[in-house]
Design an enzyme around this catalytic site. Structure first.
Site, mmCIF file in Angstrom:
data_model
loop_
_atom_site.group_PDB
_atom_site.id
_atom_site.type_symbol
_atom_site.label_atom_id
_atom_site.label_comp_id
_atom_site.label_asym_id
_atom_site.label_seq_id
_atom_site.Cartn_x
_atom_site.Cartn_y
_atom_site.Cartn_z
ATOM 1 N N GLU A 127 41.400 29.554 37.242
ATOM 2 C CA GLU A 127 41.532 30.852 38.221
ATOM 3 C C GLU A 127 42.791 31.687 38.192
ATOM 4 O O GLU A 127 42.466 32.840 37.794
ATOM 5 C CB GLU A 127 41.446 30.138 39.736
ATOM 6 C CG GLU A 127 41.489 31.394 40.533
ATOM 7 C CD GLU A 127 41.195 31.174 42.020
ATOM 8 O OE1 GLU A 127 40.607 30.026 42.362
ATOM 9 O OE2 GLU A 127 41.917 31.660 42.858
ATOM 10 N N SER B 26 45.689 28.776 43.552
ATOM 11 C CA SER B 26 44.932 27.889 42.835
ATOM 12 C C SER B 26 44.897 27.996 41.381
ATOM 13 O O SER B 26 44.594 29.177 40.665
ATOM 14 C CB SER B 26 43.258 27.948 43.478
ATOM 15 O OG SER B 26 43.334 27.684 44.692
ATOM 16 N N ARG C 188 35.203 34.012 42.858
ATOM 17 C CA ARG C 188 36.391 34.478 42.158
ATOM 18 C C ARG C 188 35.935 35.267 40.972
ATOM 19 O O ARG C 188 36.573 35.404 40.011
ATOM 20 C CB ARG C 188 37.082 33.289 41.719
ATOM 21 C CG ARG C 188 37.658 32.566 42.868
ATOM 22 C CD ARG C 188 38.645 33.086 44.007
ATOM 23 N NE ARG C 188 38.913 32.282 44.995
ATOM 24 C CZ ARG C 188 38.190 32.131 46.103
ATOM 25 N NH1 ARG C 188 37.225 33.331 46.293
ATOM 26 N NH2 ARG C 188 38.239 31.577 47.141
HETATM 27 C C1 LIG Z 1 50.446 30.914 48.166
HETATM 28 C C2 LIG Z 1 49.058 31.313 47.552
HETATM 29 C C3 LIG Z 1 47.768 31.301 48.307
HETATM 30 C C4 LIG Z 1 46.820 31.798 47.708
HETATM 31 N N1 LIG Z 1 45.479 31.643 48.511
HETATM 32 C C5 LIG Z 1 44.454 32.236 47.899
HETATM 33 C C6 LIG Z 1 43.370 32.093 48.579
HETATM 34 O O1 LIG Z 1 43.337 31.654 49.688
HETATM 35 N N2 LIG Z 1 42.104 32.705 48.072
HETATM 36 C C7 LIG Z 1 42.138 33.361 47.068
HETATM 37 O O2 LIG Z 1 40.916 34.088 46.568
HETATM 38 N N3 LIG Z 1 43.400 33.446 46.285
HETATM 39 C C8 LIG Z 1 44.380 32.862 46.655
HETATM 40 N N4 LIG Z 1 45.583 33.077 46.031
HETATM 41 C C9 LIG Z 1 45.502 33.776 44.553
HETATM 42 C C10 LIG Z 1 45.996 35.316 44.940
HETATM 43 O O3 LIG Z 1 46.731 35.573 45.990
HETATM 44 C C11 LIG Z 1 44.819 36.275 44.779
HETATM 45 O O4 LIG Z 1 43.939 36.016 43.673
HETATM 46 C C12 LIG Z 1 45.019 37.595 45.034
HETATM 47 O O5 LIG Z 1 43.668 38.428 44.968
HETATM 48 C C13 LIG Z 1 45.681 38.172 43.837
HETATM 49 O O6 LIG Z 1 46.014 39.513 44.084
HETATM 50 P P1 LIG Z 1 47.390 40.376 43.442
HETATM 51 O O7 LIG Z 1 47.447 41.476 43.806
HETATM 52 O O8 LIG Z 1 48.567 39.308 43.178
HETATM 53 O O9 LIG Z 1 46.765 40.307 41.808
HETATM 54 P P2 LIG Z 1 47.460 39.964 40.267
HETATM 55 O O10 LIG Z 1 47.750 38.562 40.392
HETATM 56 O O11 LIG Z 1 48.681 40.861 40.209
HETATM 57 O O12 LIG Z 1 46.188 40.123 39.663
HETATM 58 C C14 LIG Z 1 45.283 39.397 39.422
HETATM 59 C C15 LIG Z 1 44.284 40.006 38.405
HETATM 60 O O13 LIG Z 1 43.681 41.002 38.889
HETATM 61 C C16 LIG Z 1 44.197 42.098 37.966
HETATM 62 N N5 LIG Z 1 44.443 43.382 38.509
HETATM 63 C C17 LIG Z 1 45.170 43.649 39.485
HETATM 64 N N6 LIG Z 1 45.440 44.924 40.358
HETATM 65 C C18 LIG Z 1 44.258 45.321 39.528
HETATM 66 C C19 LIG Z 1 43.575 46.723 39.850
HETATM 67 N N7 LIG Z 1 44.045 47.654 40.507
HETATM 68 N N8 LIG Z 1 42.596 47.263 38.787
HETATM 69 C C20 LIG Z 1 42.178 46.144 37.933
HETATM 70 N N9 LIG Z 1 42.597 44.989 37.739
HETATM 71 C C21 LIG Z 1 43.689 44.388 38.626
HETATM 72 C C22 LIG Z 1 45.348 41.617 36.959
HETATM 73 O O14 LIG Z 1 45.252 42.252 35.811
HETATM 74 C C23 LIG Z 1 44.852 40.196 36.892
HETATM 75 O O15 LIG Z 1 44.244 39.881 36.077
HETATM 76 C C24 LIG Z 1 46.883 32.386 46.555
HETATM 77 C C25 LIG Z 1 48.036 32.838 45.853
HETATM 78 C C26 LIG Z 1 49.003 31.965 46.354
HETATM 79 C C27 LIG Z 1 50.611 32.298 45.655
#
Ligand SMILES: Cc1cc2nc3c(=O)[nH]c(=O)nc-3n(C[C@H](O)[C@H](O)[C@H](O)COP(=O)(O)OP(=O)(O)OC[C@H]3O[C@@H](n4cnc5c(N)ncnc54)[C@H](O)[C@@H]3O)c2cc1C
Length: 290
Positions: free
Chosen positions: A285, A215, A167
Site C-alpha cells: 500500500e 499500512s 486503495r
Molecule cells: C498513522 C497512520 C494512519 C493511517 N491510517 C490510514 C487509514 O485508516 N486509511 C487509509 O486509507 N490510509 C491510512 N494511512 C495512510 C495515509 O494517511 C493515506 O494514504 C493518505 O491518503 C495519504 O495522504 P498524503 O497526503 O499523506 O499522501 P502522500 O503520502 O503524500 O501521497 C500518497 C500518494 O499520492 C500521490 N499524491 C499526493 N497528492 C497528490 C495529488 N494532489 N495529485 C496526484 N497525486 C498525489 C503521491 O505521489 C503518492 O503516490 C495512514 C497513515 C498513517 C501514518
C-alpha cells in the site's frame, strides 16, 4: 516558472511521516492551478518523472539524492463550503488537510466524512489513494474531482466517471489532482462524538508514538495483511532501527534513525515469508520512491 516557489536539496525525511529518506534535488511548491499546469509541462520538457507529494503519510523515500520532479501541495489550501438543497459541498484544493475537513464537519455536524477523520492525509493524497476507514472510503463522498493530465490539460470528472476501488484510483498512474468536491449532509447523529470514538480506537490500535507510514501492505480478499504478518512471525520484527510494530503488525515504525535499506529489507522479508507460508503475494500500500 520564475514565480513558482522552489526549494533545493530538501530533506525528504521531513516530507514524510515515517521520517526516512535522503534529499530531493528540487521540490516545487505551486500555489495556483495555473502553476500546476506550468510545472506539468516543464517536467515533460525536462524529461523528468513528475511526483506529487501531500503530507507523505503513505510515502517512503530512499536515501541519497533523488532527482525527480517533486511537486508539493503545501500551498494549495483553499477551500469553500456551499449549501445546496439538503446537501453541503466542500470544495477543497489538494493540500487541504483532513484536520481542516474534520473541523468543518464537527462545526456543521455534517455526515459522511466522520469515519475518515483520523486519517493523516491531504485531500489530494486521499483521493489518489482512495483512503478509507471504518467502512467508508473517500470515493463514497466525492462529488467531483478536478484533475490535470500529464500534458497539463484540466479535466472535471464527476464521481460516476471515476473508477475507484480498494486503495486504488486512476490518478495513481499520472497527472495531478488539483481539487475535489465532497458531498455531505447535515446529520441527526452527534458527529463530534463519533469522531472522538474513532480517534480513541486509532490510538489504541496504531503505533502513533512512532513515525510510521500507515499500512505497509493492502489487505487480501480473505485476510487483513496484519493478520498474515503476525502469523508469519513478523509482529515486532526489527532490522536495525525499523520494525513491524508490536501494536499493529502491518505498520512499519521508525524507532529512531531508521534507514531506507532496513525498511526495504523488512518489506522483502515479509513478502517472502508470507509468500512461502500462504502462497499469497502481498501488494504494497505504501508508495516507495527510489
Ligand atoms: C498513522 C497512520 C494512519 C493511517 N491510517 C490510514 C487509514 O485508516 N486509511 C487509509 O486509507 N490510509 C491510512 N494511512 C495512510 C495515509 O494517511 C493515506 O494514504 C493518505 O491518503 C495519504 O495522504 P498524503 O497526503 O499523506 O499522501 P502522500 O503520502 O503524500 O501521497 C500518497 C500518494 O499520492 C500521490 N499524491 C499526493 N497528492 C497528490 C495529488 N494532489 N495529485 C496526484 N497525486 C498525489 C503521491 O505521489 C503518492 O503516490 C495512514 C497513515 C498513517 C501514518
Amino acid at each position: 516558472m520564475r514565480s513558482i516557489k522552489i526549494e533545493k536539496f530538501v530533506d525528504l525525511s521531513k516530507m514524510c511521516s515515517i521520517k526516512i529518506g535522503g534529499k530531493a534535488k528540487n521540490v516545487y511548491f505551486p500555489s495556483s492551478s495555473d502553476e500546476i499546469r506550468m510545472l506539468l509541462i516543464e517536467s515533460i520538457e525536462r524529461e523528468k518523472r513528475f511526483f506529487p507529494i501531500g503530507i507523505g503519510s503513505n510515502t517512503v523515500f530512499s536515501d541519497g539524492i533523488i532527482d525527480l520532479f517533486f511537486v508539493s501541495t503545501r500551498y494549495l489550501k483553499k477551500f469553500s463550503i456551499k449549501q445546496e438543497g439538503k446537501n453541503y459541498y466542500i470544495e477543497a484544493e489538494a493540500g487541504v488537510s483532513f484536520k481542516t475537513i474534520t473541523n468543518i464537519v464537527k462545526k456543521l455536524n455534517l455526515e459522511g466524512f466522520e469515519n475518515l477523520s483520523g486519517i493523516p492525509a491531504t485531500v489530494g493524497g486521499a483521493v489518489v489513494m482512495n483512503a478509507g476507514a471504518f467502512g467508508t472510503e473517500i470515493s463514497d463522498i466525492i462529488d467531483e474531482v478536478h484533475w490535470y493530465d500529464r500534458e497539463g490539460n484540466l479535466h472535471l470528472l464527476k464521481r460516476d466517471q471515476i473508477d475507484f476501488s480498494y486503495r486504488k484510483s486512476p490518478f495513481q498512474k499520472e497527472g495531478f489532482v488539483y481539487k475535489a468536491v465532497l458531498k455531505l449532509k447535515p446529520s441527526k447523529k452527534d458527529i463530534k462524538s463519533i469522531i472522538k470514538k474513532h480517534l480513541e480506537e486509532r490510538s489504541r490500535k496504531q503505533p502513533l508514538k512512532y513515525p510510521t507510514a500507515g499500512s505497509t501492505f493492502k489487505n487480501t480478499p480473505d485476510h487483513p495483511a496484519g493478520y498474515l504478518l503476525e502469523k508469519a512471525g513478523l509482529k515486532g520484527f526489527r532490522i536495525g532501527n525499523v520494525a513491524f510494530s508490536e501494536k499493529h503488525a502491518n505498520f512499519l515504525i521508525n524507532i529512531g534513525g531508521g534507514k531506507f535499506k532496513e525498511l526495504k529489507k523488512l518489506i522483502e522479508t515479509a513478502e517472502r515469508r508470507v509468500g512461502e507460508l500462504y502462497r499469497i503475494k502481498l501488494e504494497k500500500e505504501i508508495q516507495i520512491v527510489e
